[in-house]
Design an enzyme around this catalytic site. Structure first.
Site, PDB file in Angstrom:
ATOM      1  CG  ASP A 250     -51.927 -41.964  40.090  1.00  0.00           C
ATOM      2  OD1 ASP A 250     -51.952 -42.742  39.110  1.00  0.00           O
ATOM      3  OD2 ASP A 250     -50.891 -41.688  40.724  1.00  0.00           O
TER       4      ASP A 250
ATOM      5  CG  HIS B  95     -55.678 -44.381  35.471  1.00  0.00           C
ATOM      6  ND1 HIS B  95     -54.931 -43.830  36.495  1.00  0.00           N
ATOM      7  CD2 HIS B  95     -56.555 -45.228  36.077  1.00  0.00           C
ATOM      8  CE1 HIS B  95     -55.323 -44.319  37.648  1.00  0.00           C
ATOM      9  NE2 HIS B  95     -56.317 -45.169  37.421  1.00  0.00           N
TER      10      HIS B  95
END
Length: 410
Positions: A385, A381
């Protein structure tokens, strides 16, 4: 006669050392040039070191389990003429026999007990076993000796014990055999896998997103063209080639996933090297399909089969394993229905495929039964995204449910 050193060869830049795991020959054995002498294990593969010449294995300097470095001498070879060869072999054999005799004599002098005797000694906490007279071969203690000793002790303390009790005792304690343990030293590969998996958990912001795909279209293609494919290419049309092609097309649309983090920089790759997770007797490895976007489906299937065979026989090379921008793992071959795969660093994402099962689904407001498969994308992450990860997985779903989109590039 010449003494030739046996060296550890140069290792790839990313590999600093290796471990001796097996000597195929013992001291005094006659060998021919290129005969495999020893196997060494690196963090990635097992390498075979051949004999540099005809001769006799003169010495083994680095035994099994020793960690060795590139250029290190691990043994010597005696290169000799034919006339002296038989003499040397006889002399060497005599030395070996003498050593064996010496070892045997030393063992005969040792105080050894059978597993049954050791178990009785331990169970009854017998600390003065030296005072018990052995009646076995070479005065070794036997089970009967221990039981008689116990009987005498209990008789002296007015605790009667009969023959039935003594015989029953052995049966009542056999369950102890099922409580044993076994310690096995981790292989270098298993240790490396452990380190990398722990590193992934500690050094990435790993997250997993899921979806499901209707595999009916792919299964229909395999059913329709599978036999023709095999006749033309000599390889079975599997599922992995479909997965690889779908992943490549999705990576082209989402370059963030075909990238990695290097300190405070992001590296975007303009090529597609796909790692394929393969289970081997030594553990999980991820050989790489280099330039997979340029490969046909037949070439992909052939290469994956080659990786699998080499993995089973510990023949994968460093070149097979180096690189890779994205990994595909197929737990479905083991029956896995659902999983959260761990990222293969320094990559930023991994796709998990799973078992295909028929499930009821709603199609045009009707309940139908279709072969369904869950998809799982684990991603870092820090770089990727939610929008990109979900979009990437949706694209793979679209390509697999309608493979003609790849052919038409739409």
């Amino acid at each position: 006669m010449n003494i030739i050193n046996i060296f550890i060869p140069d290792l790839p830049e990313s590999v600093t050392d290796a471990t001796i795991i097996k000597w195929h020959k013992k001291k005094g054995d006659k060998v021919q040039e290129d005969t495999i002498l020893v196997d060494i294990e690196t963090d990635k593969v097992i390498l075979e070191i051949p004999s540099p010449s005809d001769g006799i294995l003169n010495s083994i300097i680095a035994d099994k389990g020793k960690i060795v470095l590139p250029g290190q001498v691990i043994g010597t070879l005696l290169k000799i003429g034919i006339k002296n060869e038989e003499k040397i072999i006889k002399t060497t054999n005599n030395v070996v026999n003498t050593d064996n005799n010496q070892n045997i004599n030393l063992k005969l002098l040792e105080k050894t007990y059978s597993p049954t005797v050791r178990r009785l000694i331990s169970m009854h906490d017998l600390r003065d076993v030296d005072i018990i007279q052995g009646t076995g071969t070479k005065n070794r203690l036997t089970r009967k000796d221990i039981l008689n000793y116990l009987k005498n002790i209990r008789s002296n303390t007015n605790k009667k014990i009969n023959n039935y009790d003594l015989n029953a005792y052995n049966f009542n304690t056999t369950h102890k055999n099922h409580r044993s343990i076994k310690r096995v030293k981790m292989t270098r590969l298993r240790k490396k896998i452990s380190e990398r998996l722990l590193s992934t958990k500690n050094n990435t912001a790993s997250l997993t997103t899921f979806n499901e795909v209707n595999m009916q279209s792919i299964l229909n293609l395999r059913r329709k063209y599978g036999e023709l494919f095999k006749q033309k290419h000599g390889i079975k049309l599997g599922l992995m080639s479909f997965y690889v092609k779908a992943v490549i097309e999705a990576l082209k649309i989402f370059p963030e996933i075909n990238a990695s983090i290097d300190n405070d920089e992001i590296i975007y790759y303009n090529y597609f090297d796909i790692s394929i997770a393969i289970s081997t007797p030594r553990g999980l490895v991820t050989p790489v399909l280099k330039n997979a976007d340029l490969m046909s489906m037949a070439e992909i299937e052939i290469k994956i089969k080659d990786f699998s065979e080499k993995g089973k026989n510990s023949k994968l090379t460093i070149d097979d394993l180096i690189g890779g921008n994205f990994t595909i793992t197929n737990g479905g071959v083991f029956g896995s229905l659902f999983s959260t795969p761990l990222i293969n660093p320094p990559q930023s994402a991994i796709l998990g495929m799973h078992a295909i099962h028929k499930r009821p689904v709603i199609v045009d407001e009707n309940i139908e039964v279709h072969p369904m498969m869950y998809l799982a994308l684990s991603y870092d992450h820090r770089l990727i995204d939610g929008k990109e990860s979900v979009g990437f997985l949706l694209k793979i779903k679209e390509f697999l449910e309608d493979f003609s989109r790849i052919v038409l590039n739409i």
